[in-house]
Design an enzyme around this catalytic site. Structure first.
Site, PDB file in Angstrom:
ATOM      1  N   TRP A 132      40.543  46.817  48.737  1.00  0.00           N
ATOM      2  CA  TRP A 132      40.741  47.139  47.331  1.00  0.00           C
ATOM      3  C   TRP A 132      40.273  48.542  46.981  1.00  0.00           C
ATOM      4  CZ3 TRP A 132      44.519  44.767  45.656  1.00  0.00           C
ATOM      5  CH2 TRP A 132      44.741  43.424  45.925  1.00  0.00           C
TER       6      TRP A 132
ATOM      7  N   LYS B 203      39.973  35.447  39.160  1.00  0.00           N
ATOM      8  CA  LYS B 203      39.115  34.989  40.256  1.00  0.00           C
ATOM      9  C   LYS B 203      37.961  34.134  39.713  1.00  0.00           C
ATOM     10  CE  LYS B 203      41.603  38.137  42.496  1.00  0.00           C
ATOM     11  NZ  LYS B 203      41.391  39.415  43.127  1.00  0.00           N
TER      12      LYS B 203
ATOM     13  N   ASP C   7      35.083  48.335  40.233  1.00  0.00           N
ATOM     14  CA  ASP C   7      36.055  47.243  40.315  1.00  0.00           C
ATOM     15  C   ASP C   7      35.261  45.981  40.634  1.00  0.00           C
ATOM     16  OD1 ASP C   7      37.877  45.313  41.019  1.00  0.00           O
ATOM     17  OD2 ASP C   7      38.910  46.512  42.537  1.00  0.00           O
TER      18      ASP C   7
HETATM   19  C1  LIG Z   1      42.277  40.575  43.235  1.00  0.00           C
HETATM   20  C2  LIG Z   1      41.666  41.927  43.265  1.00  0.00           C
HETATM   21  C3  LIG Z   1      42.362  43.058  42.814  1.00  0.00           C
HETATM   22  C4  LIG Z   1      43.815  42.999  42.385  1.00  0.00           C
HETATM   23  O1  LIG Z   1      43.976  42.299  41.213  1.00  0.00           O
HETATM   24  P1  LIG Z   1      45.406  42.238  40.472  1.00  0.00           P
HETATM   25  O2  LIG Z   1      45.085  41.554  39.190  1.00  0.00           O
HETATM   26  O3  LIG Z   1      46.310  41.449  41.372  1.00  0.00           O
HETATM   27  O4  LIG Z   1      45.889  43.624  40.298  1.00  0.00           O
HETATM   28  C5  LIG Z   1      41.699  44.279  42.816  1.00  0.00           C
HETATM   29  N1  LIG Z   1      40.436  44.380  43.228  1.00  0.00           N
HETATM   30  C6  LIG Z   1      39.741  43.318  43.678  1.00  0.00           C
HETATM   31  C7  LIG Z   1      38.335  43.495  44.128  1.00  0.00           C
HETATM   32  C8  LIG Z   1      40.337  42.055  43.709  1.00  0.00           C
HETATM   33  O5  LIG Z   1      39.647  40.988  44.147  1.00  0.00           O
END
Ligand SMILES: *Cc1c(COP(=O)(O)O)cnc(C)c1O
Length: 364
Positions: free
Chosen positions: A104, A198, A174
């Site tokens: 990511w 999540k 993030d």
């Molecule tokens: C799932 C995830 C993403 C991507 O999320 P989207 O909503 O599909 O764009 C980005 N960073 C991390 C750490 C993730 O777990």
């Protein structure tokens, strides 16, 4: 009720059963409203209250200081990879610094590179993203446009504890896969962002916790739908927001506050769930091979391999027979990944740990 499995999906992921039940019971008509959440205006008093409570719950749970705003946007965490670079890198005359600890972080960097100069300050690639840097290893610049980190790398299963000291440079995180899973010292960050699917709800909404002074740096003439200052000015409603996803986020927030008892309690529960699985790995006599180095292990995504790919396939197949589902690792790294977010019940993790011990015994 029809049968539910123990769903170890990395996202969208398991939700608290009580939240699903409440959604079901209110689906036809929200109490006091007489219409479904799916049918009401995003400018109605009923939705005003839902939006305000969702923000208030995040503020309360995380202890977000007064000088931060909570915004909701669409487009997932991916859109934030672009948006944060548009807002804080494009035309800034500075370099953005990225700490790359897995898939990511790389994805975020790739989007930023389209908007301005970037520098990778640390990259775990040579360790196959199995470990994180010590904060003392990082050579960060005080005049960076911002410094970007990924608190939990969902695919590799490595998770930071705490954050680097970035001095005057804004720290942007993030937090997509560990948002609301543990307390965070928000004041150490300039911005934290997380899609909800999540730990905190469903896909469609991304929460952005951002310090007021960053909003003043947003350039004029940015596309309105990508402009953080515009979202702040219009309380996340420059246009129609993802109303249903914000409602679910509110219900999960209430569950975290009222049923779990806050993020300290949630973190303790998440730690004990993770410990069950890491213990199962560590006591398997080498049968299960953890991906992450012990000091970098994620409490959200537990990643490991078996002695062969055939055994990994058999493991996933056998597990499904016991209603333990979605255990296959991400296609880019293989192996096994058990995602054990907030709503994953302890009993499910206990069952998986027992399954792991039984499976290893049967094979060896
Ligand atoms: C799932 C995830 C993403 C991507 O999320 P989207 O909503 O599909 O764009 C980005 N960073 C991390 C750490 C993730 O777990």
């Amino acid at each position: 009720m029809t049968k539910r499995v123990y769903n170890f999906s990395p996202g969208p992921a398991v939700l608290p059963l009580s939240v699903l039940e409440q959604i079901q019971s209110e689906m036809i008509s929200l109490p006091g409203v007489g219409a479904s959440i799916l049918e009401i205006s995003h400018r109605s008093p009923a939705f005003d209250a839902i939006l305000a409570e969702s923000q208030a719950l995040i503020r309360q749970l995380l202890g977000v200081p007064e000088n931060y705003r909570i915004l909701f946007m669409q487009g997932g965490a991916h859109l934030q990879f672009t948006a944060l670079a548009l807002n804080f890198l494009r035309g800034a005359g500075k370099t953005a610094e990225y700490i790359i600890t897995g898939t990511w972080g790389n994805a975020a960097l790739k989007e930023a590179q389209k908007e301005g100069p970037t520098r990778v300050v640390w990259d775990g690639k040579q360790h196959n993203y199995s470990r994180l840097p010590a904060f003392s290893e990082l050579k960060l610049s005080a005049d960076a446009a911002y410094i970007h980190m990924t608190s939990n790398e969902t695919i590799q299963g490595v998770q930071f504890v705490g954050q680097p000291d970035t001095g005057t440079a804004p720290l942007i995180c993030d937090s997509a896969s560990d948002f609301l899973s543990r307390p965070v010292d928000v004041a150490r960050y300039s911005m934290i962002y997380a899609c909800a699917q999540k730990n905190a709800g469903i896909s469609g909404v991304t929460a952005i916790v951002i310090r007021d002074d960053l909003l003043e740096r947003v350039p004029k003439n940015l596309s309105a739908s990508l402009d953080y200052a515009n979202f702040a000015k219009n309380d996340s409603r420059p246009n129609t927001p993802p109303t249903f996803a914000i409602y679910v986020l509110m219900l999960v927030g209430r569950w975290l506050r009222d049923t779990i008892g806050g993020l300290d309690k949630m973190a303790a529960l998440n730690s004990s769930k993770a410990k069950l699985l890491y213990d199962a790995i560590d006591t398997s006599g080498g049968f299960y091979r953890p991906h992450a180095r012990p000091d970098s292990r994620s409490k959200m995504n537990v990643t490991f391999r078996l002695p062969s790919e055939d055994l990994e396939k058999a493991f996933v197949k056998e597990a499904v027979k016991q209603d333990l589902t979605e255990l296959k690792g991400h296609r880019s790294v293989g192996g096994i990944r058990a995602s054990i977010y907030n709503a994953m019940p302890l009993v499910a993790v206990e069952m998986l740990a027992k399954f792991m011990a039984d499976f290893a015994k049967k094979i060896t």
